[in-house]
Design an enzyme around this catalytic site. Structure first.
Site, PDB file in Angstrom:
ATOM      1  N   GLY A  78       3.321   6.463   8.243  1.00 45.12           N
ATOM      2  CA  GLY A  78       4.676   6.680   7.748  1.00 45.12           C
ATOM      3  C   GLY A  78       5.619   5.554   8.139  1.00 45.12           C
ATOM      4  O   GLY A  78       6.661   5.355   7.526  1.00 45.12           O
ATOM      5  N   ASN A  79       5.246   4.795   9.197  1.00 45.51           N
ATOM      6  CA  ASN A  79       6.034   3.630   9.598  1.00 45.51           C
ATOM      7  C   ASN A  79       5.800   2.429   8.683  1.00 45.51           C
ATOM      8  O   ASN A  79       6.540   1.451   8.746  1.00 45.51           O
ATOM      9  CB  ASN A  79       5.687   3.198  11.024  1.00 45.51           C
ATOM     10  CG  ASN A  79       6.524   3.903  12.070  1.00 45.51           C
ATOM     11  OD1 ASN A  79       6.015   4.770  12.769  1.00 45.51           O
ATOM     12  ND2 ASN A  79       7.797   3.561  12.178  1.00 45.51           N
ATOM     13  N   SER A  80       4.756   2.487   7.872  1.00 41.68           N
ATOM     14  CA  SER A  80       4.420   1.351   7.007  1.00 41.68           C
ATOM     15  C   SER A  80       5.623   0.957   6.159  1.00 41.68           C
ATOM     16  O   SER A  80       6.229   1.795   5.491  1.00 41.68           O
ATOM     17  CB  SER A  80       3.243   1.699   6.102  1.00 41.68           C
ATOM     18  OG  SER A  80       2.053   1.822   6.842  1.00 41.68           O
ATOM     19  N   ASP A 105       0.347  -7.602   1.496  1.00 37.58           N
ATOM     20  CA  ASP A 105       0.768  -6.202   1.639  1.00 37.58           C
ATOM     21  C   ASP A 105       2.286  -6.068   1.642  1.00 37.58           C
ATOM     22  O   ASP A 105       2.868  -5.278   2.377  1.00 37.58           O
ATOM     23  CB  ASP A 105       0.192  -5.572   2.907  1.00 37.58           C
ATOM     24  CG  ASP A 105       0.237  -4.042   2.848  1.00 37.58           C
ATOM     25  OD1 ASP A 105       0.302  -3.490   1.730  1.00 37.58           O
ATOM     26  OD2 ASP A 105       0.214  -3.391   3.912  1.00 37.58           O
ATOM     27  N   ILE A 115      -2.007  -0.249  11.949  1.00 39.99           N
ATOM     28  CA  ILE A 115      -2.309   0.103  13.337  1.00 39.99           C
ATOM     29  C   ILE A 115      -3.817   0.115  13.529  1.00 39.99           C
ATOM     30  O   ILE A 115      -4.584   0.197  12.572  1.00 39.99           O
ATOM     31  CB  ILE A 115      -1.745   1.496  13.730  1.00 39.99           C
ATOM     32  CG1 ILE A 115      -2.295   2.589  12.790  1.00 39.99           C
ATOM     33  CG2 ILE A 115      -0.238   1.498  13.733  1.00 39.99           C
ATOM     34  CD1 ILE A 115      -1.902   3.985  13.193  1.00 39.99           C
ATOM     35  N   GLY A 133      -7.893 -27.243  -2.848  1.00 40.94           N
ATOM     36  CA  GLY A 133      -9.236 -27.701  -3.163  1.00 40.94           C
ATOM     37  C   GLY A 133     -10.029 -28.076  -1.936  1.00 40.94           C
ATOM     38  O   GLY A 133     -10.801 -29.048  -1.933  1.00 40.94           O
ATOM     39  N   ILE A 134      -9.841 -27.310  -0.857  1.00 39.61           N
ATOM     40  CA  ILE A 134     -10.574 -27.571   0.378  1.00 39.61           C
ATOM     41  C   ILE A 134     -11.139 -26.275   0.927  1.00 39.61           C
ATOM     42  O   ILE A 134     -10.652 -25.190   0.615  1.00 39.61           O
ATOM     43  CB  ILE A 134      -9.686 -28.223   1.459  1.00 39.61           C
ATOM     44  CG1 ILE A 134      -8.506 -27.300   1.818  1.00 39.61           C
ATOM     45  CG2 ILE A 134      -9.201 -29.591   1.005  1.00 39.61           C
ATOM     46  CD1 ILE A 134      -7.658 -27.810   2.971  1.00 39.61           C
ATOM     47  N   THR A 164       3.065  -2.820   9.240  1.00 38.35           N
ATOM     48  CA  THR A 164       2.092  -2.610   8.168  1.00 38.35           C
ATOM     49  C   THR A 164       0.818  -1.894   8.575  1.00 38.35           C
ATOM     50  O   THR A 164       0.187  -1.268   7.740  1.00 38.35           O
ATOM     51  CB  THR A 164       1.731  -3.958   7.520  1.00 38.35           C
ATOM     52  OG1 THR A 164       0.974  -3.732   6.338  1.00 38.35           O
ATOM     53  CG2 THR A 164       0.929  -4.843   8.457  1.00 38.35           C
ATOM     54  N   HIS A 181       0.815  -1.217   0.000  1.00 41.43           N
ATOM     55  CA  HIS A 181       0.000   0.000   0.000  1.00 41.43           C
ATOM     56  C   HIS A 181       0.852   1.272   0.000  1.00 41.43           C
ATOM     57  O   HIS A 181       0.345   2.353  -0.304  1.00 41.43           O
ATOM     58  CB  HIS A 181      -0.984  -0.002   1.183  1.00 41.43           C
ATOM     59  CG  HIS A 181      -0.381   0.294   2.516  1.00 41.43           C
ATOM     60  ND1 HIS A 181      -0.058  -0.680   3.438  1.00 41.43           N
ATOM     61  CD2 HIS A 181      -0.041   1.470   3.111  1.00 41.43           C
ATOM     62  CE1 HIS A 181       0.428  -0.126   4.527  1.00 41.43           C
ATOM     63  NE2 HIS A 181       0.467   1.183   4.356  1.00 41.43           N
TER      64      HIS A 181
END
Length: 453
Positions: A207-209, A135, A227, A265-266, A225, A105
């Site tokens: 901004g820490n992302s 992300d 908060i 497939g479950i 990523t 992001h």
């Protein structure tokens, strides 16, 4: 204030305990003038944490009508709108090749990305690949003299371990905060498609992302990523993508430019006490197989409805979300080992991850709101839906996270059964969420027609 004092007291107490008493789990803390300090550790790791500046596409570039000069003059619109600037953080993880991990992001809608190092050097960055489901995004810069963080084993983290969060909050510049691991395996936050977050009370702010979550060995254990906060600020609840997941995604981005997921497939659900009793098993944690699709890899391996998965590749399974997150970064063609309970009997099954059906389908219609992708109306298990047949790289649809083989079930949780219904649901909407089936898993993909800050 009280939290800071408590942390200081705890660090002082740890520093007073002989290192041998911790069996090597926590390295001896440095001291300066008899006072414990993390400064030597911080000095070692912070050069690897970078600032990521992004020049985002303007709304003009995202709307074909706004790109038309005649349309703009006819409606009295300005000649052009300004491009938008955004900032985040990143972590150098390979000094030799210049690889930098950050969040999807952070770089979504990017026209240009610049990475700034702690020593104030700046470099243009190339996007190697990005994955909306986890992300995670991978950048590459051409630079010499880089410092990289080594990966730690995030599976070894325990609640109570000390960690540092390093990033660029509010664009202030590099900042270090400290805390502990508050919880592990967090999911159900409706943030990204594959949730298995590390929760921490180390301050993570806007901004820490994309920044680093580091243990006291100086190892990267997570990529910060998200908060939870009433006003977008930190209230002691932050989340990071585990380093092991980020590393697995990075490998696929380097090899393929995208994450190529497969399917078993479950369909699954968490094991509850009531389910355990009805299945006649004593296990308290695990993942119940609710359905096995015919002619699927799981069916070929002998998996049955009612099986309880207790281990995946030797790792205990505590929840359906945890299993989903691990399988979500396992590429098609790889074989996984599942240990399952079938009644009182324990069995080991080896399953080869299959390709997602429809990934190589041809043809389809375009939709104005999702440029770069084509779609066809399909029917699956008696339900009508929309199959994504192609997605061109570096287009809006690709940046949002759509991939060939995805099945769009709805928009904002409202069912769509044809390409026409999907186009109508997206028409005129600024911010919507697509409900998507990818392989065995349901995802929510955010679509912003006005761009993302």
């Amino acid at each position: 204030m009280r939290s800071s004092i408590l942390k200081f007291v705890l660090i002082c107490a740890l520093a007073a305990v002989p290192a041998a008493a911790w069996c090597g789990a926590i390295p001896a803390l440095a001291t300066r003038d008899g006072v414990p300090t993390l400064a030597p550790l911080v000095e070692t790791v912070t050069p690897a944490v970078v600032n990521v500046s992004v020049l985002q596409r303007s709304p003009d570039e995202q709307n074909p009508l706004l790109r038309d000069p005649f349309f703009r003059r006819f409606f009295g619109l300005p000649e052009s709108s300004q491009q938008q600037m955004a900032a985040g953080s990143g972590v150098v993880v390979d000094a030799e090749h210049g690889y930098v991990l950050t969040n999807h992001h952070v770089i979504q809608d990017a026209r240009q990305v610049v990475v700034a190092l702690k020593d104030n050097r700046r470099f243009p960055a190339r996007l190697v690949g990005s994955d909306a489901g986890t992300d995670i995004a991978l950048l590459k810069i051409e630079a010499k003299g880089l410092t990289a963080l080594r990966f730690g084993d995030s599976d070894e983290l325990q609640v109570g371990d000390f960690v540092l969060a390093i990033g660029n909050p509010f664009g202030l510049g590099q900042t270090v905060t400290s805390g502990i691991v508050s919880a592990l395996g967090r999911s159900g936050l409706n943030i990204e498609g594959y949730e298995n977050f590390i929760q921490t009370d180390a301050s993570i702010n806007p901004g820490n992302s994309g920044g680093a979550l580091v243990n006291l060995r100086g190892e990267l254990v997570g990529i910060n990523t998200a908060i939870i906060g009433p006003s977008g600020g930190n209230v002691g609840i932050g989340f990071a993508v585990p380093a092991n997941m980020a590393r697995a995604v990075m490998r696929q981005l380097i090899n393929h430019g995208e994450v190529r997921r497969g399917r078993l497939g479950i369909s699954t659900q968490d094991l509850t006490p009531a389910l355990a009793k009805s299945l006649g098993i004593s296990a308290r944690e695990g993942v119940v197989v609710a359905e096995v699709q015919a002619d699927s890899p799981a069916a070929a391996a002998g998996m049955r409805k009612g099986d309880v998965v207790i281990y995946l590749n030797g790792r205990p399974m505590h929840s359906s979300a945890e299993m989903r997150a691990l399988l979500g970064v396992t590429p098609a063609g790889e074989t996984v080992e599942l240990r399952v309970l079938r009644g009182a009997e324990q069995r080991s099954l080896r399953v080869r991850i299959g390709e997602i059906e429809g990934r190589h389908a041809a043809g389809g219609e375009a939709i104005a709101a999702l440029p770069g992708a084509t779609f066809v109306s399909v029917e699956r298990n008696g339900e009508k839906a929309v199959l994504v047949t192609s997605v061109q790289a570096e287009t809006r649809a690709f940046q949002f996270g759509l991939r060939p083989g995805d099945v769009v079930l709805g928009v904002n949780r409202r069912r769509v059964g044809s390409v026409a219904e999907l186009a109508q649901a997206l028409h005129g909407s600024k911010d919507v969420s697509l409900n998507v089936l990818r392989g065995d898993f349901l995802l929510t993909i955010a679509i912003s027609q006005a761009g993302r800050n």
